[in-house]
Motif scaffolding. Sequence first.
Motif, mmCIF file in Angstrom:
data_model
loop_
_atom_site.group_PDB
_atom_site.id
_atom_site.type_symbol
_atom_site.label_atom_id
_atom_site.label_comp_id
_atom_site.label_asym_id
_atom_site.label_seq_id
_atom_site.Cartn_x
_atom_site.Cartn_y
_atom_site.Cartn_z
ATOM 1 N N MET A 1 0.849 -1.195 0.000
ATOM 2 C CA MET A 1 0.000 0.000 0.000
ATOM 3 C C MET A 1 0.879 1.237 0.000
ATOM 4 N N THR A 2 0.538 2.201 -0.797
ATOM 5 C CA THR A 2 1.295 3.448 -0.846
ATOM 6 C C THR A 2 0.436 4.598 -0.353
ATOM 7 N N PHE A 3 1.076 5.597 0.184
ATOM 8 C CA PHE A 3 0.380 6.756 0.716
ATOM 9 C C PHE A 3 0.918 8.000 0.035
ATOM 10 N N PRO A 4 0.075 8.998 -0.191
ATOM 11 C CA PRO A 4 0.557 10.231 -0.808
ATOM 12 C C PRO A 4 1.401 11.033 0.170
ATOM 13 N N ILE A 5 2.270 11.849 -0.376
ATOM 14 C CA ILE A 5 3.010 12.799 0.444
ATOM 15 C C ILE A 5 2.075 13.947 0.771
ATOM 16 N N THR A 6 1.972 14.272 2.064
ATOM 17 C CA THR A 6 1.098 15.351 2.486
ATOM 18 C C THR A 6 1.944 16.573 2.781
ATOM 19 N N GLU A 7 1.516 17.707 2.255
ATOM 20 C CA GLU A 7 2.324 18.913 2.357
ATOM 21 C C GLU A 7 1.547 19.999 3.064
ATOM 22 N N ALA A 8 2.227 20.715 3.942
ATOM 23 C CA ALA A 8 1.618 21.813 4.671
ATOM 24 C C ALA A 8 1.614 23.076 3.815
ATOM 25 N N PRO A 9 0.662 23.986 4.077
ATOM 26 C CA PRO A 9 0.682 25.278 3.394
ATOM 27 C C PRO A 9 1.927 26.060 3.768
ATOM 28 N N LEU A 10 2.302 26.983 2.931
ATOM 29 C CA LEU A 10 3.533 27.731 3.132
ATOM 30 C C LEU A 10 3.402 28.807 4.194
ATOM 31 N N GLY A 11 2.222 29.003 4.757
ATOM 32 C CA GLY A 11 2.045 30.005 5.795
ATOM 33 C C GLY A 11 1.252 31.191 5.283
ATOM 34 N N CYS A 12 0.805 32.000 6.215
ATOM 35 C CA CYS A 12 -0.033 33.147 5.850
ATOM 36 C C CYS A 12 0.769 34.429 5.989
ATOM 37 N N ALA A 13 0.123 35.518 5.725
ATOM 38 C CA ALA A 13 0.804 36.806 5.763
ATOM 39 C C ALA A 13 1.304 37.116 7.166
ATOM 40 N N PRO A 37 8.267 24.937 4.132
ATOM 41 C CA PRO A 37 7.443 23.885 3.519
ATOM 42 C C PRO A 37 7.671 22.562 4.260
ATOM 43 N N VAL A 38 6.593 21.941 4.710
ATOM 44 C CA VAL A 38 6.682 20.707 5.493
ATOM 45 C C VAL A 38 5.961 19.590 4.756
ATOM 46 N N THR A 39 6.608 18.432 4.648
ATOM 47 C CA THR A 39 5.948 17.261 4.073
ATOM 48 C C THR A 39 6.154 16.070 5.000
ATOM 49 N N LEU A 40 5.149 15.198 5.016
ATOM 50 C CA LEU A 40 5.186 13.947 5.763
ATOM 51 C C LEU A 40 4.852 12.819 4.788
ATOM 52 N N GLU A 41 5.782 11.901 4.610
ATOM 53 C CA GLU A 41 5.576 10.785 3.678
ATOM 54 C C GLU A 41 5.590 9.471 4.460
ATOM 55 N N ARG A 42 4.476 8.767 4.415
ATOM 56 C CA ARG A 42 4.335 7.515 5.178
ATOM 57 C C ARG A 42 4.876 6.315 4.391
ATOM 58 N N ALA A 43 5.058 5.223 5.155
ATOM 59 C CA ALA A 43 5.366 3.909 4.580
ATOM 60 C C ALA A 43 6.544 3.967 3.610
ATOM 61 N N VAL A 44 7.633 4.597 4.039
ATOM 62 C CA VAL A 44 8.808 4.701 3.176
ATOM 63 C C VAL A 44 9.786 3.556 3.414
ATOM 64 N N SER A 45 9.551 2.757 4.446
ATOM 65 C CA SER A 45 10.404 1.602 4.738
ATOM 66 C C SER A 45 9.582 0.325 4.626
ATOM 67 N N ARG A 46 10.052 -0.629 3.837
ATOM 68 C CA ARG A 46 9.327 -1.895 3.665
ATOM 69 C C ARG A 46 9.355 -2.733 4.930
ATOM 70 N N GLN A 47 10.439 -2.661 5.691
ATOM 71 C CA GLN A 47 10.622 -3.551 6.821
ATOM 72 C C GLN A 47 9.999 -3.035 8.116
ATOM 73 N N CYS A 52 8.112 7.167 8.472
ATOM 74 C CA CYS A 52 7.755 8.484 7.925
ATOM 75 C C CYS A 52 9.027 9.224 7.551
ATOM 76 N N LEU A 53 9.045 9.773 6.352
ATOM 77 C CA LEU A 53 10.105 10.684 5.943
ATOM 78 C C LEU A 53 9.554 12.096 6.098
ATOM 79 N N VAL A 54 10.115 12.840 7.044
ATOM 80 C CA VAL A 54 9.619 14.187 7.328
ATOM 81 C C VAL A 54 10.614 15.195 6.784
ATOM 82 N N ARG A 55 10.070 16.229 6.155
ATOM 83 C CA ARG A 55 10.901 17.314 5.626
ATOM 84 C C ARG A 55 10.401 18.640 6.186
ATOM 85 N N PHE A 56 11.280 19.343 6.885
ATOM 86 C CA PHE A 56 11.037 20.736 7.275
ATOM 87 C C PHE A 56 11.984 21.566 6.420
ATOM 88 N N GLY A 57 11.533 22.023 5.274
ATOM 89 C CA GLY A 57 12.440 22.701 4.368
ATOM 90 C C GLY A 57 13.559 21.777 3.946
#
Length: 261
Positions: A1-13, A37-47, A52-57
Amino acid sequence: MTFPITEAPLGCAASARFLGDFDIIRPSKRAPDALRPVTLERAVSRQAEGSCLVRFGETHVLCTATVSEKVPPWLKGSGRGWVTAEYGMLPRATNDRMRREAAAGKQSGRTQEIQRLIGRSLRAITNLPALAEKQIIVDCDVLQADGGTRTASITGAWVALHDAVAWMAERNMVKDDVLSNHVAAVSCGLYGGAAVLDLDYPEDSEADADANFVMTGSGGIVEVQGTAETDPFSQEQFDELMLLARKGIGELVELQKLTVA
């Protein structure tokens, strides 16, 4: 099963509350109250049971959760489970190659402090008796560092922990709800005289003060780590940092919810 990468909004004024009388330009050109820009990607390891692969910029951390039938010796026979964490940085996570701590034969004080923080943060929202003498170990490995590695680790670790618990539930290894809440973390600081959210390395290295905030999805405070790098900061300035942290963590928790929905 694969999951989409979810991305946070870039912020407001930017808000005048945080800009004050200071005409600052952040190195990233972000508004003072904007996350990277923040992204959270699930199920990146088979074992791994959860990952989760998390990116904060430009800060990237791989979080993997492992389910173990063994608990620490002091918990044997107690009927309680345990959640712990380990943290490390790859040799080229930074500009210059760092020596592996395994090669040095010991962990640095910084590594020990950060992994204990991650473990405390996850246990704060875990019903340990519901784990029934099973342990979940969350490994946070920094692939690339640009400030905020501990806050990114905590935010991504929750997703990995959530999926490991779901893996256990599918196999009837747990019966009651194990996770009571979300938990996420973010840094805030005083840069150029103004309060700003989610410091990257150029800001963190020149900040007058910086703090890491760990909070639950319902707004409970798990831990605050704050330091004045130059002059002491005021209660009013700390309150501004807290407001920024609540805003940022609220956005991160919403991103967590979208990710595991």
